[in-house]
Design an enzyme around this catalytic site. Structure first.
Site, short mmCIF file in Angstrom:
data_model
loop_
_atom_site.label_atom_id
_atom_site.label_comp_id
_atom_site.label_asym_id
_atom_site.label_seq_id
_atom_site.Cartn_x
_atom_site.Cartn_y
_atom_site.Cartn_z
N ARG A 187 0.84 -1.18 -0.01
CA ARG A 187 0.14 -0.03 -0.02
C ARG A 187 0.95 1.25 0.00
NH1 ARG A 187 1.54 1.54 4.81
NH2 ARG A 187 1.82 0.15 6.47
N GLN A 247 3.82 4.80 4.99
CA GLN A 247 5.20 4.39 5.81
C GLN A 247 5.08 3.37 6.42
OE1 GLN A 247 7.68 7.86 6.44
NE2 GLN A 247 6.54 9.12 5.49
N TRP A 248 5.66 3.02 7.77
CA TRP A 248 5.34 2.05 8.64
C TRP A 248 4.22 2.22 9.29
CZ3 TRP A 248 8.06 -2.25 8.65
CH2 TRP A 248 9.29 -2.05 7.96
N TYR A 258 1.85 0.06 12.70
CA TYR A 258 1.57 -1.10 13.32
C TYR A 258 0.15 -1.56 13.32
CZ TYR A 258 0.73 -3.57 17.68
OH TYR A 258 0.29 -4.51 18.59
N ALA A 287 -6.04 5.61 11.15
CA ALA A 287 -4.96 5.68 10.02
C ALA A 287 -5.60 5.20 8.82
CB ALA A 287 -3.72 4.91 10.39
N GLY A 336 -4.29 3.61 4.81
CA GLY A 336 -3.35 3.05 3.97
C GLY A 336 -4.05 2.31 2.82
N GLY A 389 -6.94 -0.32 3.49
CA GLY A 389 -8.19 0.54 3.91
C GLY A 389 -7.75 1.59 5.20
N VAL A 390 -8.53 1.35 6.26
CA VAL A 390 -8.23 2.05 7.49
C VAL A 390 -8.19 1.30 8.55
CG1 VAL A 390 -9.68 3.96 6.17
CG2 VAL A 390 -10.96 2.34 8.05
N CYS A 404 3.77 6.27 10.58
CA CYS A 404 3.50 7.28 9.13
C CYS A 404 4.37 8.07 9.05
CB CYS A 404 2.07 7.75 9.44
SG CYS A 404 0.84 6.24 9.29
#
Length: 227
Positions: A77, A80-81, A83, A155, A157, A168-169, A186
């Site tokens: 996606r 960035q990173w 969790y 978040a 992505g 998605g989210v 992020c």
């Protein structure tokens, strides 16, 4: 545009327990292919994952600390990173973006991202949480009741494959927030994360899932149908 270009319903699937992250990637890749090639129905899939760190296409090695040695995956996606772990709700959104989706015109990526943000903000409002977006910062934010500081509560992505969306989210319900210390979330170093439970100890997955489904039609124009 004809009636066949507009969805009326969307399948709404909830998985119990913890779904291994690679299994989710495999399922999303296959369902997005079926949407693209065979006209399969759109889907919102609600899951939780075991603790993992996932790398978007802009992830930097310097932003991963991972003191507990959690598995890491290339997500494919944007971003960035990130969790993922128990206590966090993932809502994977698989749509044909060549069609009109509520407020989202065909092939309008910016409108799609904005609709996802507003869906999250509407959802959190139903739960009594005033959430917002911030220019230059990815995600959805709220004023943490413990720190009185802005903190990320949700978040985004996404990945688009030939105008079919997947990923998605995510919304923090009651995860171990210390696990986020294993990355720079992020790529944003100056702000923390928060969760629904910090606002109201009575809020859990059932309350969030109900609010997500209730808020969906206003932004995406389809009625959730349990799969």
């Amino acid at each position: 545009m004809t009636a066949s270009d507009i969805y009326e319903e969307i399948f709404w699937r909830t998985s119990s327990g913890l779904t291994p992250y690679p299994d989710a990637l495999t399922f999303m890749a296959e369902h997005s292919r079926l949407i693209r090639q065979e006209g399969a129905a759109p889907l919102v899939w609600l899951v939780e994952h075991p603790p993992v760190f996932t790398a978007g296409t802009s992830a930097r090695d310097a932003d991963l600390y991972n003191p507990h040695g959690y598995p890491t995956y290339e997500a494919g996606r944007g971003g960035q990173w990130t969790y993922h772990g128990p206590g966090q709700r993932l809502a994977y959104v698989l749509l044909d973006l060549t069609r009109q989706n509520g407020t989202v015109p065909p092939r309008d990526l910016r409108a799609y991202v904005r609709a996802l943000e507003l869906w999250l903000i509407d959802t959190l409002a139903l739960l009594g949480i005033d959430a917002f977006t911030c220019e230059g910062r990815i995600g959805v934010w709220a004023m943490d009741p413990l720190t009185s500081q802005e903190a990320k509560i949700a978040a985004l992505g996404i990945r688009i494959s030939r105008w079919v969306s997947w990923h998605g989210v995510s919304v923090n319900v009651d995860p171990d927030l210390e696990d986020f210390d294993g990355i720079v979330p992020c790529g944003i170093r100056d702000f923390g994360v928060t969760s629904l439970r910090r606002f109201d100890a009575a809020l859990g997955m059932p309350e969030l899932d109900e609010a997500l489904a209730k808020a969906w039609p206003a932004r995406f124009g389809t009625t959730p149908r349990v799969a």
